[in-house]
Write a protein that holds these residues in place. Structure first.
Motif, mmCIF file in Angstrom:
data_model
loop_
_atom_site.group_PDB
_atom_site.id
_atom_site.type_symbol
_atom_site.label_atom_id
_atom_site.label_comp_id
_atom_site.label_asym_id
_atom_site.label_seq_id
_atom_site.Cartn_x
_atom_site.Cartn_y
_atom_site.Cartn_z
ATOM 1 N N LYS A 38 -0.100 -3.247 -9.927
ATOM 2 C CA LYS A 38 -1.206 -3.789 -9.288
ATOM 3 C C LYS A 38 -2.395 -2.742 -9.539
ATOM 4 C CE LYS A 38 1.331 -6.523 -6.905
ATOM 5 N NZ LYS A 38 2.827 -6.337 -7.452
ATOM 6 N N LEU A 39 -2.342 -1.836 -10.353
ATOM 7 C CA LEU A 39 -3.375 -1.134 -10.949
ATOM 8 C C LEU A 39 -4.552 -1.781 -11.410
ATOM 9 C CD1 LEU A 39 -4.603 1.754 -10.747
ATOM 10 C CD2 LEU A 39 -3.446 2.267 -12.837
ATOM 11 N N ALA A 40 -4.281 -2.833 -12.342
ATOM 12 C CA ALA A 40 -5.162 -3.663 -13.088
ATOM 13 C C ALA A 40 -6.487 -4.200 -12.060
ATOM 14 C CB ALA A 40 -4.555 -4.723 -14.090
ATOM 15 N N THR A 41 -5.978 -4.602 -10.908
ATOM 16 C CA THR A 41 -7.029 -4.971 -9.588
ATOM 17 C C THR A 41 -7.374 -3.731 -9.142
ATOM 18 O OG1 THR A 41 -5.748 -7.033 -9.920
ATOM 19 C CG2 THR A 41 -7.156 -6.681 -7.892
ATOM 20 N N ARG A 42 -6.475 -3.090 -8.545
ATOM 21 C CA ARG A 42 -7.133 -1.927 -7.595
ATOM 22 C C ARG A 42 -7.881 -0.854 -8.327
ATOM 23 N NH1 ARG A 42 -1.239 -2.645 -4.518
ATOM 24 N NH2 ARG A 42 -1.988 -4.300 -3.280
ATOM 25 N N ILE A 43 -7.860 -0.754 -9.509
ATOM 26 C CA ILE A 43 -8.664 0.319 -10.067
ATOM 27 C C ILE A 43 -10.150 -0.149 -10.031
ATOM 28 C CG2 ILE A 43 -8.792 -0.621 -12.376
ATOM 29 C CD1 ILE A 43 -8.189 2.610 -13.284
ATOM 30 N N TYR A 44 -10.419 -1.310 -9.967
ATOM 31 C CA TYR A 44 -11.839 -1.895 -9.614
ATOM 32 C C TYR A 44 -12.038 -2.129 -8.122
ATOM 33 C CZ TYR A 44 -11.492 -2.844 -14.529
ATOM 34 O OH TYR A 44 -11.456 -2.580 -16.123
ATOM 35 N N GLU A 45 -11.352 -2.802 -7.394
ATOM 36 C CA GLU A 45 -11.626 -3.185 -5.982
ATOM 37 C C GLU A 45 -11.351 -1.910 -5.073
ATOM 38 O OE1 GLU A 45 -9.620 -6.788 -5.548
ATOM 39 O OE2 GLU A 45 -7.520 -5.980 -4.881
ATOM 40 N N GLY A 46 -10.374 -1.162 -5.396
ATOM 41 C CA GLY A 46 -10.027 -0.106 -4.520
ATOM 42 C C GLY A 46 -8.870 -0.442 -3.594
ATOM 43 N N ILE A 47 -8.738 0.381 -2.553
ATOM 44 C CA ILE A 47 -7.559 0.353 -1.574
ATOM 45 C C ILE A 47 -8.230 0.343 -0.196
ATOM 46 C CG2 ILE A 47 -5.507 0.887 -0.480
ATOM 47 C CD1 ILE A 47 -4.476 1.982 -3.216
ATOM 48 N N GLY A 48 -8.043 -0.418 0.627
ATOM 49 C CA GLY A 48 -8.463 -0.091 2.209
ATOM 50 C C GLY A 48 -8.178 0.900 2.986
ATOM 51 N N GLN A 49 -8.931 1.530 3.604
ATOM 52 C CA GLN A 49 -8.534 2.644 4.486
ATOM 53 C C GLN A 49 -9.497 2.565 5.739
ATOM 54 O OE1 GLN A 49 -6.372 4.598 4.945
ATOM 55 N NE2 GLN A 49 -6.847 6.568 4.162
ATOM 56 N N SER A 50 -8.958 2.869 6.701
ATOM 57 C CA SER A 50 -9.552 2.554 8.211
ATOM 58 C C SER A 50 -10.702 3.592 8.293
ATOM 59 C CB SER A 50 -8.675 3.025 9.224
ATOM 60 O OG SER A 50 -9.226 3.260 10.525
ATOM 61 N N LEU A 51 -11.797 3.204 8.808
ATOM 62 C CA LEU A 51 -13.018 4.067 8.963
ATOM 63 C C LEU A 51 -12.816 5.130 9.821
ATOM 64 C CD1 LEU A 51 -15.889 1.306 9.651
ATOM 65 C CD2 LEU A 51 -15.535 2.442 7.775
ATOM 66 N N ALA A 52 -11.587 5.097 10.628
ATOM 67 C CA ALA A 52 -11.107 6.235 11.494
ATOM 68 C C ALA A 52 -11.007 7.487 10.703
ATOM 69 C CB ALA A 52 -9.953 5.940 12.561
ATOM 70 N N LEU A 53 -10.585 7.161 9.485
ATOM 71 C CA LEU A 53 -10.119 8.475 8.658
ATOM 72 C C LEU A 53 -11.198 9.174 8.408
ATOM 73 C CD1 LEU A 53 -7.387 9.212 7.591
ATOM 74 C CD2 LEU A 53 -7.634 6.780 8.551
ATOM 75 N N GLY A 54 -12.596 8.828 8.365
ATOM 76 C CA GLY A 54 -13.676 9.664 8.258
ATOM 77 C C GLY A 54 -13.804 10.611 9.668
ATOM 78 N N ALA A 55 -13.131 10.298 10.638
ATOM 79 C CA ALA A 55 -13.185 11.376 11.788
ATOM 80 C C ALA A 55 -11.700 11.909 12.012
ATOM 81 C CB ALA A 55 -13.655 10.517 12.903
ATOM 82 N N TRP A 56 -10.942 11.927 10.975
ATOM 83 C CA TRP A 56 -9.526 12.430 11.212
ATOM 84 C C TRP A 56 -9.733 14.012 10.963
ATOM 85 C CZ3 TRP A 56 -6.260 9.679 13.346
ATOM 86 C CH2 TRP A 56 -4.942 9.947 13.306
ATOM 87 N N THR A 57 -8.908 14.764 11.675
ATOM 88 C CA THR A 57 -9.152 16.084 11.720
ATOM 89 C C THR A 57 -7.922 16.776 10.902
ATOM 90 O OG1 THR A 57 -8.008 16.883 13.573
ATOM 91 C CG2 THR A 57 -10.069 16.011 13.823
ATOM 92 N N GLY A 58 -8.199 18.252 10.721
ATOM 93 C CA GLY A 58 -7.225 19.083 9.916
ATOM 94 C C GLY A 58 -5.962 19.156 10.690
ATOM 95 N N ALA A 59 -6.132 19.031 12.093
ATOM 96 C CA ALA A 59 -5.243 19.074 13.202
ATOM 97 C C ALA A 59 -4.306 17.801 13.119
ATOM 98 C CB ALA A 59 -5.694 19.738 14.447
ATOM 99 N N ASP A 60 -4.749 16.775 12.512
ATOM 100 C CA ASP A 60 -4.274 15.543 12.654
ATOM 101 C C ASP A 60 -4.324 14.588 13.929
ATOM 102 O OD1 ASP A 60 -3.575 14.885 10.082
ATOM 103 O OD2 ASP A 60 -1.128 15.052 10.341
ATOM 104 N N THR A 61 -5.760 14.969 14.379
ATOM 105 C CA THR A 61 -6.158 14.284 15.536
ATOM 106 C C THR A 61 -7.410 13.562 15.139
ATOM 107 O OG1 THR A 61 -7.637 16.096 16.198
ATOM 108 C CG2 THR A 61 -5.476 16.145 17.261
ATOM 109 N N LEU A 62 -8.014 12.591 16.035
ATOM 110 C CA LEU A 62 -9.028 11.827 15.699
ATOM 111 C C LEU A 62 -10.301 12.128 16.628
ATOM 112 C CD1 LEU A 62 -10.378 9.170 14.292
ATOM 113 C CD2 LEU A 62 -9.175 7.828 16.263
ATOM 114 N N ALA A 63 -10.996 12.674 15.719
ATOM 115 C CA ALA A 63 -12.257 12.926 16.671
ATOM 116 C C ALA A 63 -13.058 11.669 17.320
ATOM 117 C CB ALA A 63 -13.302 13.835 15.594
#
Length: 453
Positions: A38-63
């Motif tokens: 599936k890389l031929a497509t995903r290398i251009y369009e990417g893979i989705g990730q939740s916006l929550a991961l921008g607030a994910w901490t090193g303690a594996d909690t959600l700020a």
């Protein structure tokens, strides 16, 4: 390397999984993987990730950050030039990703995007930045339910080299296979503590390399039933581990000084130019806030103690290993190329894109506003009296992550450079980590950081 080159290599090597990796605000490498088919497509369009991961901490909690919860997502869009085949896991490659919003624009909370913006600011002024890190880490093994150093070797000892010769040879081979050029390697002060230096690269690739080196060493160590820990202070009774960043500033090919080392001046002490002094002035002006980016964990501040060669004071000097900024001496005949600066108050718990981007922002402020640093110190600043340090303008660096975050919040230059979304998310993540560890003993803090970094 472009996307088509990556696809050809993946087919030729018969890889099965490709990791889409990024370093988050907690300083940890995160990823999702795609099957190679599936890389031929995903290398251009990417893979989705939740916006929550921008607030994910090193303690594996959600700020708690507005807009970074259960609703919405960004995309992990890989940089083809970062492609590597991972030699320590079967049939797997990796790509380092930019974080892109669903409208195809750079996401405001992307640390790698922040560094790219700082690189662009330099380019507008006809300058480019090169860097490399000295990677300090421990090899450890599990014994009766807890981790202990893998050997009892002494600093710079050949015994230590012999003890870990097999695993280190595998590490070096794995790094070389990924295009990472090795400079030096030796045992460090602590038992089974190692230090590996790699060749410098442009700012973005230098940050990528810091991530790849840590991932590779940990991955290879696992195949030898060892844990490689890059935690700043994994053993409270032993030396801490840093990620000292060496860096230099160069004129771009199109600039007034094409491909010239802008830190070099032939007649000055240490061959350090006025531009270099201004850069130091900017870094020292912002050092107490910058620490929140370069030493990004609660555990970091157990390392930053006087007389431990990790830098505890906002001073600089020529070959002064107790200063926050060291001007290393150059080798004969290569002075023009080798003049560089080293920031010692940096470790692997700091996101390298934020650390290097923050260095650039601080240094640019120094250059643009002609900020002169305090006088270079030829003594350990920890040996001066409080009155002497005050007279010389030498401040104690923050002694906790909370304190450095307070400084960052007040630093308009760094906050403006980070931008509203990234600065808000980063401060929230780190405040959440401080709260998580506030009731933990130093031993508990060390243990929890031991296997995260």
């Amino acid at each position: 390397m472009n996307a088509q080159d990556v696809l050809r290599l993946v087919r030729a090597e018969k890889l099965r999984l490709i990791r889409f990796q990024y370093c988050d605000n907690g300083g940890l490498m995160r990823c999702k993987t795609t099957h190679a088919s599936k890389l031929a497509t995903r290398i251009y369009e990417g893979i989705g990730q939740s916006l929550a991961l921008g607030a994910w901490t090193g303690a594996d909690t959600l700020a708690s950050v507005e807009g970074m919860g259960a609703v919405g997502e960004f995309r992990l869009v890989p940089d083809p030039d970062s492609f590597a085949i991972l030699p320590y896991v079967p049939n797997t490659g990796s790509l380092i990703c930019n974080l892109i919003d669903v409208n195809g624009q750079p996401w405001g909370a992307d640390p790698r995007g922040f560094l790219r913006r700082m690189i662009a600011r330099l380019a507008d002024k006809g300058m480019r930045f090169e860097a490399a890190a000295e990677h300090e880490f421990y090899f450890a093994r599990e014994e009766m339910g807890k981790y202990v150093p893998a050997d009892r070797s002494l600093c710079y000892s050949t015994i230590g080299l012999d003890e870990q010769a097999l695993v280190m040879d595998a590490v070096l081979e794995a790094l070389e296979s990924q295009g990472i050029s090795i400079e030096q390697f030796h045992t460090e002060l602590g038992p089974s503590q190692q230090e590996l230096s790699i060749h410098h690269a442009d700012a973005l690739r230098a940050a990528d390399n810091i991530c790849l080196v840590r991932e590779t060493i940990r991955g290879v160590a696992r195949t030898f039933n060892l844990l490689a820990t890059f935690a700043p202070k994994p053993f409270l009774d032993q030396a801490g581990s840093g990620a000292h960043i060496h860096f230099s500033l160069w004129g771009t090919a199109e600039s007034e000084y094409p491909n010239k080392n802008l830190f070099y001046a032939s007649e000055e002490r240490g061959h350090l130019s006025q531009t270099g002094r201004y850069f130091i002035g900017g870094v020292l002006r912002h050092i107490r806030a910058l620490l929140a980016l370069t030493c990004g964990s609660v555990n970091s501040y157990s390392r930053l103690q006087p007389h431990y060669w990790s830098s505890a004071y906002g001073a600089w000097g020529f070959d002064n290993r107790e200063a926050a900024i060291r001007v290393p001496s150059t080798f004969w005949g290569r002075e023009t190329d080798l003049v560089n600066l080293e920031i010692k108050s940096a470790d692997h718990s700091g996101n390298p894109y934020l650390a290097i981007g923050g260095l650039i922002a601080a240094g640019l402020d120094g250059i643009e506003n002609k900020i002169e640093p305090n006088e270079p110190q030829d003594v350990d600043p920890g040996n001066l009296t409080d009155a002497e340090r005050e007279r010389l303008g030498i401040q104690r660096l923050p002694t906790s992550l909370d304190e450095s975050l307070d400084e960052l919040e007040r630093d308009h230059v760094l906050i403006e450079a980070l931008g509203p979304m990234l600065s808000t998310a980063y401060l929230a993540v780190k405040r959440d980590e401080c709260n998580f560890f506030k009731d933990k003993t130093p031993e508990e803090v060390a243990i929890q950081h031991f296997y995260k970094f």
